[in-house]
Design a protein around this motif. Structure first.
Motif, PDB file in Angstrom:
ATOM      1  N   VAL A 261       8.715  13.929 -31.207  1.00 30.36           N
ATOM      2  CA  VAL A 261       8.139  15.160 -30.667  1.00 30.36           C
ATOM      3  C   VAL A 261       9.239  16.212 -30.567  1.00 30.36           C
ATOM      4  CG1 VAL A 261       6.340  13.971 -29.360  1.00 30.36           C
ATOM      5  CG2 VAL A 261       8.585  14.387 -28.303  1.00 30.36           C
ATOM      6  N   LYS A 262       8.867  17.433 -30.281  1.00 26.51           N
ATOM      7  CA  LYS A 262       9.857  18.486 -30.082  1.00 26.51           C
ATOM      8  C   LYS A 262      10.716  18.155 -28.867  1.00 26.51           C
ATOM      9  CE  LYS A 262      10.170  23.556 -30.056  1.00 26.51           C
ATOM     10  NZ  LYS A 262       9.404  24.820 -29.961  1.00 26.51           N
TER      11      LYS A 262
ATOM     12  N   THR B 211       9.573  19.122 -25.381  1.00 28.64           N
ATOM     13  CA  THR B 211       8.191  18.812 -25.029  1.00 28.64           C
ATOM     14  C   THR B 211       8.130  18.207 -23.631  1.00 28.64           C
ATOM     15  OG1 THR B 211       6.214  17.557 -25.688  1.00 28.64           O
ATOM     16  CG2 THR B 211       8.327  16.492 -26.010  1.00 28.64           C
TER      17      THR B 211
ATOM     18  N   TYR C 168       6.465  15.671 -22.875  1.00 27.46           N
ATOM     19  CA  TYR C 168       6.282  14.229 -23.004  1.00 27.46           C
ATOM     20  C   TYR C 168       7.646  13.552 -23.107  1.00 27.46           C
ATOM     21  CZ  TYR C 168       1.921  16.374 -24.493  1.00 27.46           C
ATOM     22  OH  TYR C 168       0.807  17.174 -24.565  1.00 27.46           O
TER      23      TYR C 168
ATOM     24  N   TRP D 160       2.977  10.576 -23.537  1.00 29.07           N
ATOM     25  CA  TRP D 160       2.292  11.144 -24.703  1.00 29.07           C
ATOM     26  C   TRP D 160       0.913  10.520 -24.888  1.00 29.07           C
ATOM     27  CZ3 TRP D 160       1.549   8.636 -29.625  1.00 29.07           C
ATOM     28  CH2 TRP D 160       1.108   9.500 -30.643  1.00 29.07           C
TER      29      TRP D 160
ATOM     30  N   GLY E 106       5.862  24.615 -33.054  1.00 28.64           N
ATOM     31  CA  GLY E 106       4.851  24.534 -32.012  1.00 28.64           C
ATOM     32  C   GLY E 106       3.426  24.443 -32.518  1.00 28.64           C
TER      33      GLY E 106
ATOM     34  N   GLU F 186       2.208  18.746 -31.821  1.00 20.72           N
ATOM     35  CA  GLU F 186       2.996  18.154 -30.734  1.00 20.72           C
ATOM     36  C   GLU F 186       3.965  17.077 -31.234  1.00 20.72           C
ATOM     37  OE1 GLU F 186       0.700  20.763 -29.006  1.00 20.72           O
ATOM     38  OE2 GLU F 186      -0.335  19.129 -30.030  1.00 20.72           O
TER      39      GLU F 186
END
Length: 241
Positions: A54-55, A58, A60, A66, A120, A123
């Motif tokens: 993920v970024k 994020t 999460y 997540w 973006g 996710e």
């Protein structure tokens, strides 16, 4: 293409195919009208497993967070993927194991999926370990590795199994010969590849590329391919629903 050329070649022991699990996904999706039963598997010579990333910024922080978000908002957590290809199948396997539903956004290859996540527009996404090594400085963070055990290349990334999900998805290098090739010839080629894979310099070179220097042959390899193909066919039914 290369797969069809080897399938149709004379089984004289002089033609080899080197290909990975995309052969099985193509067969399961009907992209090609034949499967691994048209070939004789010779050996596996290394490969790399996949992970979910993920970024970096994020919210999460773990795979559980997540998954909880995806369950709370079905079909809204966006997954940058390549529909019908290995990343898609791998994500579907993870989703099935976690009993969640993601929203799949078509992106394409690794750089395109990275751009979707960084920009973006998604996710998260699936990446191979070597891809992740090249991409992580751009701003992504791995949540789980889809491998039998942790990878020394990314030792900080827990496996999905450690986190309670029995999901393994790897892109291994498989050698094949046309169906009907003399078993003695198949064994001779496997012997040569086994010797090559036992060479420390070869193993080191493979490891330096972020791959695992594995080797399989004979019944162990056939059983692995059969298990993988069966799981892929089950997963392909999920796509068509």
């Amino acid at each position: 293409d290369g797969i069809r050329h080897v399938k149709d070649a004379a089984p004289d022991g002089h033609t080899l195919l080197l290909f990975h699990v995309a052969f099985l996904t193509a067969s399961a999706m009907g992209v090609i009208e034949f499967g691994p039963d048209q070939f004789v598997p010779v050996s596996e010579t290394g490969g790399s497993c996949l992970l979910y990333a993920v970024k970096s910024d994020t919210p999460y922080q773990s795979l559980k967070e997540w998954i909880d978000a995806a369950k709370a908002r079905p079909n809204t957590i966006r997954d940058a993927t390549n529909i019908g290809a290995i990343p898609h199948f791998s994500s579907l396997m993870l989703s099935r194991a976690a009993d969640m539903r993601l929203r799949y956004v078509q992106a394409g290859g690794g750089p395109a999926r990275l751009a979707m996540v960084i920009g973006g527009h998604a996710e998260g996404s699936i990446f191979a370990v070597p891809e992740y090594q090249n991409f992580k400085a751009s701003g992504i963070r791995a949540l789980a590795l889809l491998a039998p055990e942790r990878d020394p290349v990314v030792p900080e990334v827990p496996t999905a199994r450690e986190l309670g999900l029995d999901v393994v998805s790897c892109v291994d290098n498989w050698w094949w010969m046309p169906r009907g090739t003399n078993p003695a010839r198949v064994a001779a080629i496997a012997d040569v590849l086994q010797k090559v894979m036992a060479d420390p310099a070869v193993r080191s070179a493979i490891s330096n590329r972020g791959q695992r220097p594995t080797f399989l042959r004979d019944a162990e390899l056939t059983q692995k391919i059969d298990r993988t193909f069966s799981l892929i066919k089950e997963t392909s039914a999920t796509i068509s629903r």
